[in-house]
Structure formats: C-alpha cells, structure tokens
Design a protein around this motif. Structure first.
Motif, short mmCIF file in Angstrom:
data_model
loop_
_atom_site.label_atom_id
_atom_site.label_comp_id
_atom_site.label_asym_id
_atom_site.label_seq_id
_atom_site.Cartn_x
_atom_site.Cartn_y
_atom_site.Cartn_z
N THR A 182 0.85 -1.19 0.00
CA THR A 182 0.00 0.00 0.00
C THR A 182 0.88 1.24 0.00
O THR A 182 1.81 1.35 0.81
CB THR A 182 -0.91 0.01 1.24
N SER A 184 0.89 5.60 -0.46
CA SER A 184 0.14 6.85 -0.59
C SER A 184 1.03 7.87 -1.30
O SER A 184 2.15 8.12 -0.89
CB SER A 184 -0.31 7.36 0.77
N LYS A 205 -1.45 -1.17 -4.14
CA LYS A 205 -2.67 -0.40 -3.90
C LYS A 205 -2.23 1.05 -3.64
O LYS A 205 -1.40 1.31 -2.76
CB LYS A 205 -3.41 -0.95 -2.68
N TYR A 207 -2.99 5.16 -2.95
CA TYR A 207 -3.84 6.28 -2.51
C TYR A 207 -3.21 7.55 -3.08
O TYR A 207 -1.99 7.67 -3.11
CB TYR A 207 -3.86 6.38 -0.99
N SER A 209 -3.43 12.01 -3.30
CA SER A 209 -4.05 13.29 -2.94
C SER A 209 -3.43 14.40 -3.80
O SER A 209 -2.31 14.26 -4.30
CB SER A 209 -3.82 13.62 -1.46
N ALA A 220 -6.71 9.46 -10.19
CA ALA A 220 -7.25 8.31 -9.44
C ALA A 220 -8.08 7.42 -10.38
O ALA A 220 -7.92 6.20 -10.38
CB ALA A 220 -8.10 8.80 -8.27
N ALA A 225 -6.69 4.27 -8.64
CA ALA A 225 -6.13 4.56 -7.32
C ALA A 225 -7.26 5.12 -6.45
O ALA A 225 -8.34 5.45 -6.97
CB ALA A 225 -4.99 5.55 -7.44
N VAL A 226 -7.01 5.25 -5.16
CA VAL A 226 -8.04 5.76 -4.25
C VAL A 226 -7.72 7.22 -3.91
O VAL A 226 -6.63 7.51 -3.39
CB VAL A 226 -8.07 4.92 -2.94
N VAL A 228 -7.74 10.51 -1.79
CA VAL A 228 -7.93 10.83 -0.36
C VAL A 228 -7.60 12.31 -0.12
O VAL A 228 -6.88 12.92 -0.90
CB VAL A 228 -7.02 9.96 0.56
N ASP A 232 -5.77 13.27 5.32
CA ASP A 232 -5.78 11.82 5.56
C ASP A 232 -4.47 11.16 5.13
O ASP A 232 -4.15 10.06 5.59
CB ASP A 232 -6.95 11.15 4.82
N LEU A 236 -2.81 7.56 7.06
CA LEU A 236 -3.11 6.27 6.41
C LEU A 236 -2.15 5.19 6.89
O LEU A 236 -0.95 5.43 7.02
CB LEU A 236 -2.95 6.41 4.89
N VAL A 238 -0.21 2.66 5.79
CA VAL A 238 0.32 2.18 4.50
C VAL A 238 1.78 1.73 4.66
O VAL A 238 2.44 2.07 5.63
CB VAL A 238 0.27 3.29 3.42
#
Ligand code: NAD
Length: 359
Positions: A182, A184, A205, A207, A209, A220, A225-226, A228, A232, A236, A238
């Motif tokens: 994971t 970010s 995975k 994340y 921003s 994203a 991707a997620v 955020v 956050d 996270l 991660v």
C-alpha cells in the motif's frame, strides 16, 4: 589582505559550508539581478537549477542559492555522477518580469563562467527559458529534445523514486515486490502520475491526494487509485508514504500522526528540520529514503545530456538508485545513524577521495 570572514555574512556562510564562488549579476539595461552560487567542483562542473522568484531581499536569495548549491553537491556525489553543485536565482516575478532579453543576458553571465556552472530548470523557469539561455551559452542542460536535449526529466525522476521505494521495501521486508503493498502518493503532478502508473502496473494499492481536486480525481480514475484528502495522507496505515508535491511535509506535527513504515518520494527537502525530524523518524521506526538520492533521476537525465549518453545509459544510471539506496539504508542501520546522515557521509567521502586525483 583578506577581511575576516565574520565581517560579511555571505563570506561567513560560504566559509561555513565550503562554497567556492558567489557571482552577482547586475544589468540595468535589462533589469537583470541574479546570483549564481558554485559550491564545489571537485567532481566536475557545478550543475544547478535557475529559479526565478520575487525574493523580498537579497539576503533571502543569497541564502537560497548557497543552501541549494550545497545540496546539489551532495546529490551529485551520492548518485555517483561527475558533476559538482551549483544554483542560481534570478530575482523577480516569473509571471510578469521574465523576458527573452533578461534570460539571454543571464545566459551571457553564465557563459563568462566558462563552464564552471551549468544552468538547468528550477521553479519559475521552463524549457523555453533554457532555450533563451542556450542562445548565449552552451552551458545549459535540460533542453527540449528538439534541441538535442534530454527533454522532460519527470519520467526519470519517477523511475528513480520507484527504485528507491523498492530498495526500502527490500530493506524492511526482505523482498521488493510491489504487489499488494500500500502506497500513498501526495501530489498527482508530472512525477506523481508517472510513479502511480508504475506502482499500479505492479499491482500496488495506491492512494493519491492533490490540492487540485480535478487533477486528483482524473489520476485516481485513470489508474484505479483511491483519492484521499491531504489531511488523511499522514494518518493512512500504509507501507509507503511518497511525498511528490511539496517539501517540509515531514515534520514533528505530521510524524506524530504517521502510520506508514517507509517514506520515499520525489519532493525536495521533505524533512522540515533534517536533524530533528530525521531522528524522530528513527525513533518511530519509520524508514526514510533520502529525498535527494531517490529523486536524482532528473539530474541523471541532465547529466546524460551533458555527457552525450543515450537513453539506455540514462536508464542504467537511474536504476543504480536502487543499489545506492540499499547501501545508504544499510549503512544507516549498521552505524545506527539516520539515513540522511548515511547519505551525507557517502557523498562527503566520495568528494574527499576524488579530491585526491584532481589536479
Ligand atoms: P508538478 O508541479 O508537476 O506536481 C506537483 C503536484 O502537487 C501538482 O499537481 C500540485 O497541484 C500538487 N500539490 C501542490 N501542493 C500540494 C499539497 N499541499 N498537497 C497535495 N498536492 C499538492 O511537480 P513535479 O514535477 O511532479 O514535481 C513534484 C515534486 O518533486 C516537487 O517537489 C519537485 O520539486 C520534486 N522534483 C521534481 C523533479 C522533476 O524532474 N520534475 C526532480 C526532482 C524533484
């Protein structure tokens, strides 16, 4: 007779950090006011970004070029390339005060240094500006491909960060596979997007921003991707936090909230206070891959342009960031020092060693 270093704060700073040269460029016809700093040329000519910013006073600009040129010396040294460290600041607002004549006049000042300083891109300057500087001097790197340059450096920067992440994963978990990890990524800009593409390609995975919400959503969606919020990002849980937007995001406020195991990203000067934050990360057990090492892909691309290498050599040198990051992290663990200190020591010892064979 030399004046005492204490008599002038610039000499004091230059003495403290070992700078070789500070050049003031002034031209009333074009309104150019610029400062070029050459920190160390033991390894080769001093490469450095040319930034154009509306500094509120000259001391601020001097401080910037002295600090950044020294950082560049460490970056080239630890990366293993044969360039020294420099930096330049043109004082002014790049949105309203930049012009062809101003940049060409600056190019003439660069030319007078006879190759001691090589100008490249930084905040407030574009590839087009490098073209103008290049009209007056050959000592420029980061030119567009159409002019024989290396073009956009961000894919190489992203690739270096990708190798830095893998090296840190290997150190921490014993394998460098990205599958299922994971990560970010803060900042979905040029580097951030290339990085996300590579991470997703290997089934990490991700994340993401970005302060520009549309950009965040676009990236994203494109890479699954997620998205955020920026707040956050820090909390996270991660494997890796990859700062790819701004510097200073790793500081005592954010570190206290962080739940990541590794920090590895492209932003310059990620640690707001190198010593304090570097040690706080160690105490918290977060592995930090030094920013100036793993974001060196862009610099390597410029070096290849200067050395006349092709794309495959650039890729090889960028891939070497994996091995160098591993050595830095190993040294840090073995010597119980922070990774930024390990990187600094490797850089300093290379400069000292190469100094012995310099005429
Ligand atoms: P960029 O301007 O293309 O992208 C930066 C992105 O970060 C933008 O999308 C911006 O909206 C976003 N952003 C700005 N502030 C933010 C914040 N507070 N929170 C979240 N997102 C924010 O820049 P880039 O070329 O992708 O470079 C990214 C970072 O890497 C910069 O710090 C840059 O100095 C550093 N870097 C880049 C290179 C290179 O080759 N481009 C080389 C070395 C270092």
């Amino acid at each position: 007779m030399a004046v005492s270093a204490n008599d002038h704060s610039s000499f004091k700073l230059m003495g403290q950090f070992g700078h070789q040269q500070l050049v003031f460029c002034n031209d009333s016809a074009t309104g150019l006011q610029a400062i070029i700093a050459v920190h160390d040329t033991t390894l080769g000519p001093a490469i450095g970004g040319v930034r154009m910013l509306p500094y509120t006073n000259v001391d601020e600009a001097i401080d910037d070029v002295l600090r950044l040129s020294r950082g560049m010396t460490y970056k080239t040294a630890v990366t293993g390339i044969n360039l020294g460290g420099g930096n330049a600041a043109i004082i002014g607002d790049h949105r309203t005060q930049k012009s062809e004549v101003l940049l060409r006049r600056f190019g003439q000042f660069v030319d007078r240094l006879n190759g001691t300083f090589i100008a490249s891109l930084d905040i407030g300057t574009s590839p087009r500006d490098m073209e103008y500087i290049h009209m007056e001097t050959s000592h420029v790197a980061g030119l567009p491909k159409s002019l024989g340059g290396s073009g956009d450096s961000s894919p190489f920067t992203a690739k270096g960060v990708y190798y830095g992440i893998k090296a840190a994963l290997k150190e921490l978990y014993g394998n460098d596979s990205l599958a299922g990890r994971t990560i970010s990524v803060q900042g979905a800009g040029n580097v951030g997007e290339h990085l996300i593409a590579m991470l997703r390609e290997e089934n990490a995975k991700v994340y993401v921003s970005d302060i520009v919400e549309d950009r965040m959503i676009e990236v994203a969606n494109k890479y699954k991707a997620v998205a955020v919020s920026n707040n956050d990002m820090y909390t996270l849980d991660v494997d890796v936090y990859a700062p790819c937007a701004l510097g200073g995001t790793v500081n005592k406020d954010t570190i206290s909230k962080m739940r990541c195991r590794i920090i590895a990203g492209s932003a310059n000067n990620q640690l707001r206070n190198e010593e304090e934050d570097g040690h706080m990360l160690m105490e918290k057990g977060i592995l930090y891959a030094p920013d100036y090492l793993i974001n060196a892909g862009g610099l390597i691309s410029c070096y290849s342009e200067i050395a006349g290498y092709g794309i495959s050599r650039t890729a090889e040198l960028t891939e070497n960031i994996y091995d160098v990051t591993r050595s830095v992290l190993r040294k840090a663990i073995d010597e119980r020092i922070a990774p930024y200190q390990a990187a600094n020591r490797i850089a300093e010892s290379r400069i000292a060693a190469m100094g012995k064979i310099k005429k």
